[in-house]
Design a protein around this motif. Structure first.
Motif: not given
Length: 225
Positions: A51, A136, A140-141
């Motif tokens: 990514h 991303l 995801t984060a």
């Protein structure tokens, strides 16, 4: 992990893929300067299982205008932090928004970072807005993770490239023949890393201290008792 010499009459863009070809990128998040916010680079990273978090500037006017004109004032704050060091106060605020129609390979989110800095010595207050895109997917984060990756990239710029440019005056070097420039870069990086591992934060002061006694450099390298 890897390095590559950039030939004369070219730039870092052409060295991007050959440099990363030697590294396993699966599951990584790659950050780079805005110079590398290139469609080919985004496609390459995604094909390698990585990514990206890419800064968007005016060198890509269409993409830049689209990202910076998003309704950021209406978007919820994802993360903020406040630090006080080196005679200044810094506040950083991060916002993210899912965006499915950005003209960039697999771009899934747009980000805005606003940084306020106040210098206690001069009293000067500065504000900076930075826009980025990432592959991303939302969720995801976390906001703190995204902020840490972004700050990590800036930290590399400040702790390595800035020191090479200002302390070692790399751009003024007259060494341009064969492999010598690459060797000198490696030696400068080694000197910086050794001093930082020794707990030094001011590399210029560390170099002056070491230069006063040839045995000090050997001690820093662990070659003397």
């Amino acid at each position: 992990m890897a390095q590559r010499q950039v030939a004369d009459k070219t730039n870092e863009i052409t060295a991007f893929q050959p440099l990363l070809d030697s590294i396993d990128l699966t599951g990584t998040v790659i950050t780079a300067d805005a110079l590398h916010t290139q469609h080919a680079h985004g496609t390459y990273l995604r094909s390698r299982g990585a990514h990206y978090t890419a800064q968007v500037k005016a060198n890509h006017p269409g993409l830049f205008d689209r990202v910076r004109h998003l309704p950021w004032r209406e978007i919820t704050l994802d993360h903020h932090d406040r630090t006080r060091a080196h005679h200044r106060l810094e506040i950083r605020r991060l916002k993210t928004v899912a965006f499915a129609h950005l003209d960039y390979p697999d771009a899934r989110q747009a980000l805005q970072v606003v940084r306020w800095r106040k210098d206690f010595t001069s009293g000067k207050l500065t504000t900076e807005r930075v826009h980025l895109i990432t592959s991303l997917p939302p969720g995801t984060a976390t906001g703190p993770q995204l902020a840490a990756w972004i700050r990590g990239h800036w930290k590399i710029e400040n702790l390595l490239h800035h020191v090479r440019d200002r302390t070692f005056r790399e751009d003024d070097s007259q060494i341009h023949i064969g492999r010598l420039p690459r060797i000198m870069v490696g030696l400068r990086n080694l000197a910086i890393d050794v001093h930082r591992q020794d707990g030094r934060t001011n590399i210029a002061a560390a170099l002056r201290y070491t230069a006063r006694d040839c045995r000090r450099s050997l001690t820093a390298l662990g070659l003397t008792g």
